[in-house]
Design a protein around this motif. Sequence first.
Motif, PDB file in Angstrom:
ATOM      1  N   PHE A 195     -50.402 -15.801  19.002  1.00  0.00           N
ATOM      2  CA  PHE A 195     -51.255 -14.978  18.157  1.00  0.00           C
ATOM      3  C   PHE A 195     -51.723 -15.817  16.966  1.00  0.00           C
ATOM      4  O   PHE A 195     -50.908 -16.291  16.169  1.00  0.00           O
ATOM      5  CB  PHE A 195     -50.497 -13.762  17.630  1.00  0.00           C
ATOM      6  N   ALA A 196     -53.031 -15.998  16.856  1.00  0.00           N
ATOM      7  CA  ALA A 196     -53.611 -16.648  15.679  1.00  0.00           C
ATOM      8  C   ALA A 196     -53.898 -15.545  14.668  1.00  0.00           C
ATOM      9  O   ALA A 196     -54.835 -14.767  14.837  1.00  0.00           O
ATOM     10  CB  ALA A 196     -54.889 -17.391  16.057  1.00  0.00           C
ATOM     11  N   VAL A 197     -53.069 -15.442  13.642  1.00  0.00           N
ATOM     12  CA  VAL A 197     -53.127 -14.308  12.722  1.00  0.00           C
ATOM     13  C   VAL A 197     -53.423 -14.769  11.297  1.00  0.00           C
ATOM     14  O   VAL A 197     -53.170 -15.898  10.914  1.00  0.00           O
ATOM     15  CB  VAL A 197     -51.808 -13.498  12.740  1.00  0.00           C
ATOM     16  N   GLU A 235     -52.903 -18.312   9.497  1.00  0.00           N
ATOM     17  CA  GLU A 235     -53.966 -18.946   8.724  1.00  0.00           C
ATOM     18  C   GLU A 235     -53.761 -18.626   7.244  1.00  0.00           C
ATOM     19  O   GLU A 235     -53.668 -17.461   6.874  1.00  0.00           O
ATOM     20  CB  GLU A 235     -55.343 -18.420   9.141  1.00  0.00           C
ATOM     21  N   LYS A 236     -53.698 -19.646   6.401  1.00  0.00           N
ATOM     22  CA  LYS A 236     -53.596 -19.415   4.966  1.00  0.00           C
ATOM     23  C   LYS A 236     -54.949 -19.032   4.367  1.00  0.00           C
ATOM     24  O   LYS A 236     -55.026 -18.409   3.311  1.00  0.00           O
ATOM     25  CB  LYS A 236     -53.047 -20.672   4.273  1.00  0.00           C
ATOM     26  N   GLU A 237     -56.003 -19.430   5.065  1.00  0.00           N
ATOM     27  CA  GLU A 237     -57.362 -19.047   4.684  1.00  0.00           C
ATOM     28  C   GLU A 237     -58.157 -18.881   5.964  1.00  0.00           C
ATOM     29  O   GLU A 237     -57.747 -19.353   7.027  1.00  0.00           O
ATOM     30  CB  GLU A 237     -58.001 -20.125   3.798  1.00  0.00           C
ATOM     31  N   LEU A 238     -59.285 -18.182   5.891  1.00  0.00           N
ATOM     32  CA  LEU A 238     -60.091 -17.962   7.087  1.00  0.00           C
ATOM     33  C   LEU A 238     -60.596 -19.293   7.635  1.00  0.00           C
ATOM     34  O   LEU A 238     -61.219 -20.068   6.920  1.00  0.00           O
ATOM     35  CB  LEU A 238     -61.267 -17.035   6.762  1.00  0.00           C
ATOM     36  N   LEU A 239     -60.327 -19.526   8.909  1.00  0.00           N
ATOM     37  CA  LEU A 239     -60.636 -20.815   9.511  1.00  0.00           C
ATOM     38  C   LEU A 239     -61.780 -20.761  10.512  1.00  0.00           C
ATOM     39  O   LEU A 239     -62.174 -21.800  11.046  1.00  0.00           O
ATOM     40  CB  LEU A 239     -59.386 -21.376  10.215  1.00  0.00           C
ATOM     41  N   GLY A 240     -62.317 -19.566  10.790  1.00  0.00           N
ATOM     42  CA  GLY A 240     -63.314 -19.452  11.840  1.00  0.00           C
ATOM     43  C   GLY A 240     -62.639 -19.542  13.197  1.00  0.00           C
ATOM     44  O   GLY A 240     -61.453 -19.843  13.308  1.00  0.00           O
ATOM     45  N   THR A 241     -63.399 -19.292  14.252  1.00  0.00           N
ATOM     46  CA  THR A 241     -62.789 -19.240  15.582  1.00  0.00           C
ATOM     47  C   THR A 241     -62.242 -20.594  16.033  1.00  0.00           C
ATOM     48  O   THR A 241     -61.103 -20.689  16.514  1.00  0.00           O
ATOM     49  CB  THR A 241     -63.794 -18.719  16.618  1.00  0.00           C
ATOM     50  N   LYS A 264     -57.664 -24.510  16.636  1.00  0.00           N
ATOM     51  CA  LYS A 264     -57.021 -25.783  16.311  1.00  0.00           C
ATOM     52  C   LYS A 264     -55.671 -25.553  15.630  1.00  0.00           C
ATOM     53  O   LYS A 264     -54.677 -26.221  15.942  1.00  0.00           O
ATOM     54  CB  LYS A 264     -57.917 -26.614  15.403  1.00  0.00           C
ATOM     55  N   ASN A 265     -55.633 -24.583  14.717  1.00  0.00           N
ATOM     56  CA  ASN A 265     -54.388 -24.282  14.012  1.00  0.00           C
ATOM     57  C   ASN A 265     -53.306 -23.781  14.973  1.00  0.00           C
ATOM     58  O   ASN A 265     -52.142 -24.164  14.879  1.00  0.00           O
ATOM     59  CB  ASN A 265     -54.656 -23.230  12.929  1.00  0.00           C
ATOM     60  N   ALA A 266     -53.705 -22.918  15.910  1.00  0.00           N
ATOM     61  CA  ALA A 266     -52.761 -22.399  16.900  1.00  0.00           C
ATOM     62  C   ALA A 266     -52.441 -23.432  17.974  1.00  0.00           C
ATOM     63  O   ALA A 266     -51.414 -23.330  18.652  1.00  0.00           O
ATOM     64  CB  ALA A 266     -53.318 -21.132  17.546  1.00  0.00           C
ATOM     65  N   GLY A 267     -53.314 -24.417  18.113  1.00  0.00           N
ATOM     66  CA  GLY A 267     -53.159 -25.419  19.162  1.00  0.00           C
ATOM     67  C   GLY A 267     -51.892 -26.236  19.061  1.00  0.00           C
ATOM     68  O   GLY A 267     -51.447 -26.811  20.057  1.00  0.00           O
ATOM     69  N   LYS A 268     -51.287 -26.272  17.871  1.00  0.00           N
ATOM     70  CA  LYS A 268     -50.038 -27.033  17.732  1.00  0.00           C
ATOM     71  C   LYS A 268     -48.912 -26.421  18.554  1.00  0.00           C
ATOM     72  O   LYS A 268     -47.884 -27.078  18.791  1.00  0.00           O
ATOM     73  CB  LYS A 268     -49.635 -27.098  16.258  1.00  0.00           C
ATOM     74  N   ARG A 274     -56.805 -28.967  26.737  1.00  0.00           N
ATOM     75  CA  ARG A 274     -56.079 -29.188  25.479  1.00  0.00           C
ATOM     76  C   ARG A 274     -56.690 -30.323  24.658  1.00  0.00           C
ATOM     77  O   ARG A 274     -56.666 -30.305  23.433  1.00  0.00           O
ATOM     78  CB  ARG A 274     -54.615 -29.488  25.819  1.00  0.00           C
ATOM     79  N   GLY A 275     -57.270 -31.303  25.348  1.00  0.00           N
ATOM     80  CA  GLY A 275     -57.843 -32.446  24.643  1.00  0.00           C
ATOM     81  C   GLY A 275     -58.969 -32.078  23.691  1.00  0.00           C
ATOM     82  O   GLY A 275     -59.239 -32.816  22.727  1.00  0.00           O
ATOM     83  N   LEU A 276     -59.626 -30.941  23.915  1.00  0.00           N
ATOM     84  CA  LEU A 276     -60.704 -30.521  23.020  1.00  0.00           C
ATOM     85  C   LEU A 276     -60.197 -30.193  21.622  1.00  0.00           C
ATOM     86  O   LEU A 276     -60.968 -30.222  20.654  1.00  0.00           O
ATOM     87  CB  LEU A 276     -61.434 -29.303  23.600  1.00  0.00           C
ATOM     88  N   LEU A 277     -58.913 -29.860  21.504  1.00  0.00           N
ATOM     89  CA  LEU A 277     -58.359 -29.534  20.185  1.00  0.00           C
ATOM     90  C   LEU A 277     -58.532 -30.685  19.204  1.00  0.00           C
ATOM     91  O   LEU A 277     -58.777 -30.473  18.011  1.00  0.00           O
ATOM     92  CB  LEU A 277     -56.866 -29.184  20.313  1.00  0.00           C
TER      93      LEU A 277
END
Length: 241
Positions: free
Chosen positions: A51-53, A85-91, A96-100, A181-184
């Motif tokens: 979940f990207a929240v 997300e600490k701030e709005l990151l866009g889709t 990318k943030n969730a990709g980790k 995954r490489g697109l991240l």
Amino acid sequence: MQAILLAGGLGTRLRSVVSDRPKPMALIQDKPFMEYVVHELAKHGITDIIFAVGYKGSMVEEYFGDGSRFTAPDQTPIKIQYAYEKELLGTAGAIKNAGKLVTEDAFYVLNADTFYQIDYSRLAQMQAEKDLDLALVLREVPDISRYGEATLDQGMLTGFNEKTSEARPGTINGGIYYMKRGLLDEIPEGKVSLENEMIPKWLSEKRRLGGFVHDGYFIDIGIPEAYYQFMDDVEKGVIRW
């Protein structure tokens, strides 16, 4: 199989009827909308969900926990993780943030406020057959002027988010992706849009992007009318648990 569920938006258009929670947590017969999405994913074997929240993300985590209590009998255990997300990151930034937390070579991405009934395996199959960097689902609408047109030629993406004032039928982005995954690594840090920046960029670079058109049940509960429509569809059995 893994999926990132984008659940970090503010949901401002739905605030008039759902003001105390994130939009994907809007209640439908005492269940949050996002539970219907998770249930649909699990039916197709997608049980490792990130979940990207952002906005009130703790409410999502308090309800879903690690996902174990949502696992049906004889089903692969559901595992849920959270990327805040600490701030709005866009889709794209949220992906990318969730990709980790992504551990597989390819993964699904979809919006947590959208319910789209498709055979998810078709995306993975197409991605493998055509060696796509990204596979996506398009849907037909009677008036593309409200959106941006997306077009395919023999399964390969040829146009995306192309604006037109002409009111005519056509195909648009359905908002479900299966991506390598490489697109991240190619998504910049910070606030980035997948639809308005990254996909048009990849398309211009002749990356292998493709997909198919699907006409299954679709709803985005971003506005009150659609939210009430989904409630009514569940009540009438159009959507079965």
